[in-house]
Design an enzyme around this catalytic site. Structure first.
Site, PDB file in Angstrom:
ATOM      1  N   HIS A 806      45.885 -19.312  46.315  1.00  0.00           N
ATOM      2  CA  HIS A 806      45.542 -20.249  47.385  1.00  0.00           C
ATOM      3  C   HIS A 806      44.764 -21.414  46.789  1.00  0.00           C
ATOM      4  O   HIS A 806      43.624 -21.244  46.364  1.00  0.00           O
ATOM      5  CB  HIS A 806      44.726 -19.531  48.468  1.00  0.00           C
ATOM      6  N   GLU A 809      41.051 -22.318  47.472  1.00  0.00           N
ATOM      7  CA  GLU A 809      40.009 -21.361  47.105  1.00  0.00           C
ATOM      8  C   GLU A 809      39.598 -21.574  45.656  1.00  0.00           C
ATOM      9  O   GLU A 809      39.800 -20.732  44.785  1.00  0.00           O
ATOM     10  CB  GLU A 809      40.520 -19.940  47.355  1.00  0.00           C
ATOM     11  N   HIS A 903      40.317 -14.332  45.036  1.00  0.00           N
ATOM     12  CA  HIS A 903      40.444 -15.244  46.187  1.00  0.00           C
ATOM     13  C   HIS A 903      39.089 -15.795  46.591  1.00  0.00           C
ATOM     14  O   HIS A 903      38.050 -15.356  46.099  1.00  0.00           O
ATOM     15  CB  HIS A 903      41.030 -14.491  47.391  1.00  0.00           C
ATOM     16  N   GLU A 988      37.289 -11.210  46.995  1.00  0.00           N
ATOM     17  CA  GLU A 988      37.032 -12.379  47.822  1.00  0.00           C
ATOM     18  C   GLU A 988      35.629 -12.891  47.543  1.00  0.00           C
ATOM     19  O   GLU A 988      34.657 -12.163  47.709  1.00  0.00           O
ATOM     20  CB  GLU A 988      37.132 -12.002  49.306  1.00  0.00           C
TER      21      GLU A 988
HETATM   22 ZN   LIG Z   1      43.090 -16.441  49.509  1.00  0.00          ZN
END
Ligand SMILES: [Zn+2]
EC number: 3.4.17.24
Length: 1073
Positions: A806, A809, A903, A988
């Site tokens: 992504h 990010e 992420h 994350e």
């Molecule tokens: Zn992500």
């Protein structure tokens, strides 16, 4: 019990007898002797009933009245218990019957009606079927007609209103009452009252009438609009506002607003409100209320109504499709790109006037943080199909096909003794340092940049020649490097071609501005960028000071919203001047007389589509959609110049999509000042005051809102001042990390290689945009050429890491940088790691998205982390080939020990992991599973558990191991289910900051992110020790851990788990902490 004095005692001996009986029991005795009391009241009830059935005459009316009077007194005490008995004995029905009978008399006895309604008002709220009974007996109409005939009779109106209120709590009744003219009736009652008339009764009547208007059904709201009552309500509100100077009638004022709020729930109501000049009236009244804190209630309700009625605008762009289009090699007919471009022109951003039923986001002024929306989603989303929950290894492509991937695993296959030198010197497959492009690259992008005094290094930038207005920089802070004093050499800088570059070599070993420009030359972007942003060129040195989460000032959001409303109230103050516009591709920067800021985002990872100067120091900013899509606005990165020092500028990003944001919970934007950088402080700093995030008046097309109609965009607003004249400043959503930066870091990593380190960089594949996707292999060289050592080398467990699928990010890349730098380091831990594992790393799964300033997607217009089930080799090459690498490893029986995809998380604090567990998924859902279904090794918890102990930003409490349906095509779930990696995670990292641990209360910076990447490596070493030692004694710790951290622990399931723990202990007992 006080028995009322009964005048004209009827000659009904039974009643007298009963009353006498009641009189004999004083209050005290009555409470003790509940049963007797019950009997007596039941008999009285029976009497009323029989009385009601008789032919009426004046004597009977009087008798009934007397009995009702007694009943009323009886029901007044006893905290509702007596009312309950009365209702259960059928009292309500009797009262309604009496009401109907009484209404047949002409004229009906006013006193009887009054008494009956008073009683009904008392009984109604206790009778759940009150509304239905009223409707069926016809009592609704009796009450309404009575009111119509007695509009000026306050004494009678009051109990009628109270009964009406109970009637209308039933929705069917509300509609029926509306049909019978109740809305009009209420306005007749409310309208005549102004402050001059106020007395206690009228006050209550007004309030009751207003509250009757409040639970407006849609049809009733329409009636109110048709009757012209919006104007009436506004006039009344204004009247009360002006006359109620001592704020004694807040409830009436609030009641008037609540009625307006309900009427404006419908489109017609909003239109009427605007036509009645409602915006100005509510704006003016609430501005006058602002200084009085106790009037917040009125201000907030007014604000809610104004926001709802604010005419919806289109975004000031010709289309919501991305300003950039990329021609795909093939466009699948059902894919998002075909859908996007097959729409007839102009349909994509039609303003939708439908009602947005979602309550205008509640005032977040005093909200505490709340991530519940995430959890609610989760519950609907849990995978309940046990077949899908069980890992099903799917080797995917046949081995013959997968053999081509052998070249990425030379360490596993080739004869090392022969191959060693050639592998490491001949890097013909490397894509990393390709500099074939001949496009001209402009290094600084601003024209007004200084050429400062304290030279440490000078770079010649021919494309700057003539473009720079030379001037001296005063002051000069502390510079980096050894040779940079602040002696302030006089240098007019007349040559203009010399640009100061802060010397950061010591602090940023992986950064090199010249190398960066070389890398940029090989990077292919859809808009063909020809410029380089200063921050990426100079590099970022993390500040040493703390950056606490921003505390929200009370009333910030309200004052921002009021400023927005002023656009409508004072249209003459609005400039509405576009100063930057990507939809004018040849000339996005619109020239002006120096009264506006200059914007630019035409550089790698830049994202700003349009800037509109709204007022002198306020700008609306529109973000670009991801290439080949019409939404995903979140990431931004742009340049500003031409600012005035010391002036407060307000920036509004007006097309945000998420319903809430960490910008409401302490997160600030990032700013990079070039003047600061050349004064020796090259760094991104958290900046911005008065930050808030709220729903705005720009309509969102249902096409870009997942089919939902009537949605709006959200605004993220912040204010800032600039401290340097002629500065060039950059703003970003998070610390930028471009693809060219990655290539530069990878090239510099080579320099860290020692003879003991095995580092190989391959080009996994080419992206749609023609960029390479680097694949790294890091391990230690075999200790010697002996068979034993070569064997140990080849048999090291594999760790597979990836990041940045992504593009928005960017924090994931900083964590990855920390991992890579640690792995290439000289610490004993790094040495052990390399000796213990082979690392396979894809540091950027979505280079095209990163380069082109996307937030979520690749050039295919799709989220690549939703393509893992069935990646298309043409459209999703990086995913296709990464998955193939893993499939190859399955074939080679070298399934990785750990898979982790890095992420960033925009709505949560701290760093945490998502993993996959059948057991924990079953616990969170209601599916029944046999104990054999729940056979599961608990090893997936070990790594996050270690991280929570050693990494200060990491929070075990935020981890989840539930498999969600919506995530079935993500890397984590597919690698777990198909490849069979039990420890398959996404890690994350917050974009905001931490609310626990050492960094509690602070925003996250690159230092903390890089530290996280390093600690991840350390945790692998501990994992290795634990899995290697087969140490059982930590089992209890793990049990405790599960007890405290699993959100839903069900005892039965827990017992199943315990028995499993024991069997596992027998069989393996390995992965325990
Ligand atoms: Zn992500």
């Amino acid at each position: 019990v006080i028995i009322p004095k009964i005048v004209n005692v009827p000659s009904n001996s039974r009643v007298l007898m009963l009353l006498g009986q009641l009189e004999r029991m004083n209050g005290e005795a009555m409470l003790k002797d509940v049963e007797t009391a019950r009997q007596v009241t039941a008999k009285i009830l029976h009497l009323i009933q029989t009385q009601g059935k008789r032919k009426h005459n004046s004597r009977d009316v009087q008798t009934t009245l007397n009995i009702l009077c007694i009943v009323s007194e009886l029901l007044t005490v006893g905290r509702g218990r007596r009312v309950g008995v009365f209702v259960s004995k059928g009292g309500t029905g009797v009262l309604f019957q009496l009401l109907i009978n009484a209404s047949k008399e002409f004229p009906p006895s006013e006193e009887l009606m009054l008494q009956l309604h008073s009683l009904l008002a008392k009984v109604g709220p206790k009778d759940r079927k009150f509304g239905v009974k009223a409707r069926l007996t016809g009592a609704l109409n009796v009450t309404i007609n009575l009111m119509k005939q007695n509009l000026l009779n306050n004494k009678l109106l009051l109990p009628c209103l109270q009964v009406l209120r109970v009637y209308s709590s039933n929705l069917v009744n509300a509609v029926s009452l509306g049909k019978n003219g109740v809305v009009e009736l209420m306005f007749k009652i409310v309208a005549p009252y102004t402050v001059d008339f106020v007395n206690e009764v009228q006050n209550v009547i007004t309030l009751s009438s207003l509250s009757l208007l409040s639970p407006c059904t849609e049809t009733n709201a329409r009636r109110a609009v048709d009757g012209g009552f919006v104007t009436v309500l506004l006039a009344l509100y204004l009247d009360w506002h002006r006359n109620d100077t001592r704020h004694r009638h807040m409830l009436i004022r609030k009641g008037l607003l609540v009625s307006l709020r309900n009427i404006t729930n419908i489109k017609l109501g909003r239109k009427a409100f605007i036509e009645a000049d409602g915006m100005r009236i509510l704006y003016n009244t609430s501005t006058e209320c602002l200084p009085v804190r106790t009037l917040d209630l009125l201000i907030n309700t007014s604000s809610l109504i104004m926001r709802k009625c604010f005419p919806k605008n289109r975004l000031p762009v010709p289309t919501i499709k991305s300003a950039f289009h990329f021609q795909l090699p093939n466009v699948p007919a059902a894919g998002p790109v075909a859908q996007l471009y097959n729409q007839p022109p102009g349909v994509d951003d039609v303003v939708d006037e439908s009602d947005d039923n979602e309550e205008a986001d509640a005032d977040t002024e005093n909200d505490t943080e709340n991530d519940d929306d995430d959890k609610d989603l989760l519950n609907d989303d849990i995978e309940t199909d046990l077949n899908k929950l069980h890992p099903k290894r799917n080797p995917g492509r046949p081995l013959e096909e997968l053999r081509v991937y052998e070249r990425f695993f030379l360490e596993l296959s080739e004869d090392f003794q022969v191959a060693k030198m050639s592998i490491l010197t001949n890097r013909n497959s490397s894509c990393i340092a390709s500099t074939q492009s001949s496009r001209p690259i402009i290094v600084p992008t601003a024209q007004a940049l200084s050429s400062p005094v304290n030279s440490t290094r000078h770079i010649q930038s021919p494309l700057l020649l003539g473009g720079i207005a030379s001037r001296r920089v005063g002051g000069g802070g502390s510079n980096f490097g050894s040779d940079c004093g602040s002696e302030g050499t006089e240098d007019e800088g007349g040559e203009g071609a010399v640009l100061e570059v802060p010397d950061t070599a010591l602090l940023l070993p992986l950064h090199d501005p010249d190398l960066y420009v070389e890398m940029v030359k090989g990077t292919r972007s859809v808009p063909e960028y020809a410029e380089v942003a200063y921050p990426d060129y100079f590099g970022h040195v993390a500040p040493t000071f703390k950056e606490p989460l921003l505390e929200r000032v009370y009333g910030v959001q309200r004052s921002k919203i009021y400023q927005d409303i002023e656009r409508l109230i004072h249209p003459n103050d609005i400039l509405d001047k576009a100063v930057y516009d990507l939809d004018i591709p040849s000339c996005p920067v619109i020239e002006d007389n120096g009264e506006s800021l200059k914007f630019n985002s035409q550089f790698e990872s830049g994202n700003l589509r349009k800037a509109v100067q709204v007022r002198k120091y306020e700008y609306d900013l529109v973000l670009n959609s991801d290439v080949n899509s019409n939404h995903y606005h979140q990431w931004f990165y742009f340049e500003v110049s031409g600012m005035r020092v010391g002036t407060v500028y307000r920036f509004n990003i007006i097309n945000c999509e998420k319903s809430n944001s960490q910008f409401n919970y302490g997160m600030q934007v990032l700013m990079y000042s070039v003047q600061e950088a050349i004064s020796g402080r090259p760094r991104w700093v958290r900046t911005g005051a008065d930050i808030c995030y709220y729903k705005n008046h720009f309509a969102r097309s249902s096409i870009a809102a997942g089919g939902q109609k009537g949605k709006s965009y959200y605004s993220m607003t912040f204010s800032t001042t600039f401290s340097h004249k002629d500065d060039v400043c950059y703003f970003a959503y998070h610390y930028p990390y471009t693809y060219s930066t990655l290539k530069m870091h990878l090239a510099k990593l080579e320099a860290l290689r020692t003879p003991q380190i095995y580092l190989r960089q391959d080009n996994l594949c080419e992206t749609l945009g023609g960029n390479g996707c680097p694949l790294l292999t890091i391990t230690a060289m075999p200790e010697s050429n002996s068979n034993d050592h070569i064997c140990q080398f080849r048999n090291r467990p594999l760790i597979f890491l990836s990041a940045r699928v992504h593009p928005g990010e960017t924090n994931a890349s900083w964590v990855m940088k920390g991992t890579l730098e640690f792995l290439m380091g000289t610490s004993p831990l790094a040495v052990s790691l390399r000796e213990g594992f082979i690392f396979k790393i894809v540091p950027m799964l979505n280079p095209d998205g990163v380069i082109n300033g996307n937030h979520r997607c690749s050039l295919s217009g799709e989220d690549l982390n939703r393509q893992w089930l069935n990646p298309n080799p043409e459209l999703h090459p990086t995913i296709y080939h990464t998955k193939s690498l893993l499939q190859y490893l399955v074939h080679m029986q070298r399934t990785p020990l750990v898979f982790c995809d890095y992420h960033g998380h925009s709505r949560k604090k701290n760093v945490f992991m998502y993993g996959c567990s059948v057991k924990e998924t079953v616990w969170q859902s209601n599916i029944t599973a046999s104990s054999s279904d729940l056979q599961e090794d608990l090893g997936y918890r070990t790594l996050p558990k270690i991280l929570s102990q050693i990494a200060p930003a990491f929070s075990m409490g935020s981890c989840s191991f539930v498999v969600e349906r919506s995530k079935e095509s993500t890397a984590r779930v597919v690698v777990w289910r198909e490849i069979g990696v039990q420890r398959s995670y996404t890690m994350e990292s917050t974009l905001c900051g931490c609310d626990q641990g050492k960094y509690k209360g602070l925003q996250i910076g690159t230092r903390e992110l890089e530290e996280m990447g390093a600690q991840f490596c350390v945790s692998l070493l501990r994992l290795k020790r634990l899995t290697g030692l087969r140490n059982h004694q930590h089992l209890l710790d793990l049990e405790n851990d599960i007890m405290t951290h699993t959100k839903v622990v069900r005892l039965v399931k827990w017992r199943i788990l315990q028995s499993h723990l024991h069997t596992q202990l027998m069989h393996e007992g390995t992965h325990m902490l």
